[in-house]
Design a protein around this motif. Structure first.
Motif, PDB file in Angstrom:
ATOM      1  N   VAL A   1      11.744  10.972   0.077  1.00 43.84           N
ATOM      2  CA  VAL A   1      12.259  10.040  -0.915  1.00 43.84           C
ATOM      3  C   VAL A   1      13.155   9.035  -0.205  1.00 43.84           C
ATOM      4  O   VAL A   1      14.053   9.415   0.555  1.00 43.84           O
ATOM      5  N   ASN A   2      12.891   7.754  -0.426  1.00 41.54           N
ATOM      6  CA  ASN A   2      13.686   6.690   0.181  1.00 41.54           C
ATOM      7  C   ASN A   2      14.654   6.128  -0.862  1.00 41.54           C
ATOM      8  O   ASN A   2      14.231   5.718  -1.957  1.00 41.54           O
ATOM      9  N   VAL A   3      15.929   6.128  -0.523  1.00 41.69           N
ATOM     10  CA  VAL A   3      16.959   5.612  -1.425  1.00 41.69           C
ATOM     11  C   VAL A   3      17.711   4.489  -0.725  1.00 41.69           C
ATOM     12  O   VAL A   3      18.207   4.660   0.401  1.00 41.69           O
ATOM     13  N   GLY A   4      17.794   3.353  -1.380  1.00 36.60           N
ATOM     14  CA  GLY A   4      18.540   2.228  -0.829  1.00 36.60           C
ATOM     15  C   GLY A   4      19.577   1.737  -1.812  1.00 36.60           C
ATOM     16  O   GLY A   4      19.348   1.730  -3.032  1.00 36.60           O
ATOM     17  N   ALA A   5      20.723   1.355  -1.315  1.00 35.75           N
ATOM     18  CA  ALA A   5      21.797   0.850  -2.170  1.00 35.75           C
ATOM     19  C   ALA A   5      22.478  -0.320  -1.476  1.00 35.75           C
ATOM     20  O   ALA A   5      22.680  -0.301  -0.255  1.00 35.75           O
ATOM     21  N   GLY A   6      22.810  -1.326  -2.242  1.00 34.79           N
ATOM     22  CA  GLY A   6      23.495  -2.489  -1.673  1.00 34.79           C
ATOM     23  C   GLY A   6      24.546  -3.019  -2.624  1.00 34.79           C
ATOM     24  O   GLY A   6      24.371  -2.975  -3.841  1.00 34.79           O
ATOM     25  N   THR A   7      25.633  -3.481  -2.074  1.00 38.10           N
ATOM     26  CA  THR A   7      26.697  -4.085  -2.878  1.00 38.10           C
ATOM     27  C   THR A   7      27.199  -5.348  -2.178  1.00 38.10           C
ATOM     28  O   THR A   7      27.338  -5.374  -0.953  1.00 38.10           O
TER      29      THR A   7
ATOM     30  N   SER B   1      17.682   1.308  -5.315  1.00 36.92           N
ATOM     31  CA  SER B   1      16.233   1.492  -5.285  1.00 36.92           C
ATOM     32  C   SER B   1      15.905   2.929  -4.884  1.00 36.92           C
ATOM     33  O   SER B   1      16.528   3.484  -3.970  1.00 36.92           O
ATOM     34  N   VAL B   2      14.954   3.520  -5.585  1.00 37.44           N
ATOM     35  CA  VAL B   2      14.479   4.863  -5.285  1.00 37.44           C
ATOM     36  C   VAL B   2      12.963   4.802  -5.169  1.00 37.44           C
ATOM     37  O   VAL B   2      12.283   4.334  -6.097  1.00 37.44           O
ATOM     38  N   GLU B   3      12.426   5.273  -4.055  1.00 34.53           N
ATOM     39  CA  GLU B   3      10.984   5.212  -3.824  1.00 34.53           C
ATOM     40  C   GLU B   3      10.467   6.561  -3.347  1.00 34.53           C
ATOM     41  O   GLU B   3      10.986   7.158  -2.396  1.00 34.53           O
ATOM     42  N   VAL B   4       9.447   7.053  -4.044  1.00 29.98           N
ATOM     43  CA  VAL B   4       8.698   8.226  -3.603  1.00 29.98           C
ATOM     44  C   VAL B   4       7.321   7.724  -3.199  1.00 29.98           C
ATOM     45  O   VAL B   4       6.521   7.344  -4.063  1.00 29.98           O
ATOM     46  N   PRO B   5       7.040   7.632  -1.900  1.00 24.53           N
ATOM     47  CA  PRO B   5       5.768   7.062  -1.435  1.00 24.53           C
ATOM     48  C   PRO B   5       4.564   7.669  -2.142  1.00 24.53           C
ATOM     49  O   PRO B   5       4.459   8.892  -2.289  1.00 24.53           O
TER      50      PRO B   5
ATOM     51  N   SER C   1       8.343   4.404  -7.893  1.00 28.74           N
ATOM     52  CA  SER C   1       9.517   3.703  -7.361  1.00 28.74           C
ATOM     53  C   SER C   1      10.255   3.039  -8.520  1.00 28.74           C
ATOM     54  O   SER C   1       9.660   2.727  -9.557  1.00 28.74           O
ATOM     55  N   ARG C   2      11.547   2.844  -8.315  1.00 29.86           N
ATOM     56  CA  ARG C   2      12.355   2.203  -9.342  1.00 29.86           C
ATOM     57  C   ARG C   2      13.465   1.404  -8.698  1.00 29.86           C
ATOM     58  O   ARG C   2      14.104   1.880  -7.753  1.00 29.86           O
ATOM     59  N   ASP C   3      13.670   0.201  -9.200  1.00 28.87           N
ATOM     60  CA  ASP C   3      14.743  -0.668  -8.722  1.00 28.87           C
ATOM     61  C   ASP C   3      15.656  -1.022  -9.891  1.00 28.87           C
ATOM     62  O   ASP C   3      15.183  -1.394 -10.970  1.00 28.87           O
ATOM     63  N   VAL C   4      16.944  -0.901  -9.660  1.00 31.72           N
ATOM     64  CA  VAL C   4      17.938  -1.276 -10.663  1.00 31.72           C
ATOM     65  C   VAL C   4      18.947  -2.202  -9.996  1.00 31.72           C
ATOM     66  O   VAL C   4      19.475  -1.883  -8.923  1.00 31.72           O
TER      67      VAL C   4
END
Length: 289
Positions: A130-136, A184-188, A192-195
């Motif tokens: 599971v790929n998790v990305g976060a940005g601020t 963002s949460v992505e399961v290859p 996937s979901r982006d908020v």
């Protein structure tokens, strides 16, 4: 001790510093009489205008609670984590003053992105990564003005040739804050979901500065303000204290500074919530032109 208790204790400390600074400014006339300083000799005014440029680094940690589109987030980010994922950070103050009156602009821009990959122990996903990305992205710009309402001589001159003094300056201004967050949460090969969301607001604030020339070269500066008043945020509290050392750089009067700053903001709008304290050490320099 948990982060909420630590945040409350820090906010109480900042609020106390702010109130002390404001009370000190409002009682300036009485203090002058107590110190035996006549109104004819305090304050001494300067007539020449100068520009002071102050780049700095604020090693801020974040503690509190937030929400992004109604999704609650526990905010507990040490500076080491922010620094590791920092894309860009710009901070600095520009001040124009004649010694008695001054205006200033303080700008901060911080862009942080982090990405993590892990294998959750969920039967549906199995061993899929599971790929998790976060940005601020945080942008804060404060602009205001101050007036040196009280000045008491401490004897002798400072290293720049001016008189050593204790000075109190009430101030007022506006603080614009813009926060942008994305998750963002992505399961290859599964989902996937982006908020993402962004919000901005403007807080009026009032406060005071206290400057004390400890020796000809060493200076102590304390500043605090309170703002928001439900106009922008519910409330904001800002407090900082710096120890400065006077020297010269390329013929320009320079003050090296090291200290600590805390900024608390409580803002809510729709599904966005930001009840967070930023706090940490500050290092920088102020160069007069």
């Amino acid at each position: 001790m948990n982060s909420s208790h630590s945040g409350r204790r820090l906010r109480h400390a900042v609020a106390t510093a702010v109130l002390l600074a404001i009370v000190a400014a409002s009682g300036a006339s009485a203090s002058a009489a107590d110190l035996g300083v006549s109104q004819e000799t305090a304050p001494a005014r300067q007539s020449d205008w100068s520009v002071i440029v102050s780049p700095y680094l604020w090693a801020a940690s974040l503690q509190g609670e937030g929400a992004l589109r109604g999704i609650p987030v526990n905010v507990d980010v040490p500076f080491s984590e922010t620094f590791k994922n920092l894309d860009i950070g710009l901070m600095g103050v520009v001040e124009v003053t004649n010694g008695a009156f001054g205006v200033f602009v303080n700008g901060e821009y911080v862009d942080v992105t982090s990405e993590k990959t892990f294998r959750p122990k969920l039967p549906v996903i199995g061993q899929t990564e599971v790929n998790v990305g976060a940005g601020t992205t945080t942008t804060i710009v404060s602009a205001g003005a101050y007036y040196r309402a009280f000045e008491a001589p401490l004897g002798g001159d400072n290293a720049f040739g001016g008189a050593r003094v204790l000075a109190i300056s009430p101030l007022a201004g506006l603080r614009w804050t813009r926060l942008e967050g994305n998750l963002s949460v992505e399961v290859p090969d599964v989902a996937s979901r982006d908020v993402s969301d962004s919000v901005q607001w403007v807080d009026p604030f009032v406060g005071a500065r206290v400057d004390i020339d400890l020796t000809p070269r060493w200076n102590l500066a304390i500043e605090g303000d309170v703002g928001g008043f439900d106009i922008g945020s519910r409330i904001s509290l800002n407090g900082q204290a710096y120890l400065g050392y006077r020297t010269q750089i390329l013929g320009h009067e320079t003050m090296w500074r090291i200290g600590y700053r805390a900024l608390y903001q409580d803002y809510t709008k729709g599904g966005f919530d930001w009840d967070v304290t930023q706090h940490g050490p500050v290092i920088g320099a102020s160069v007069r032109f």
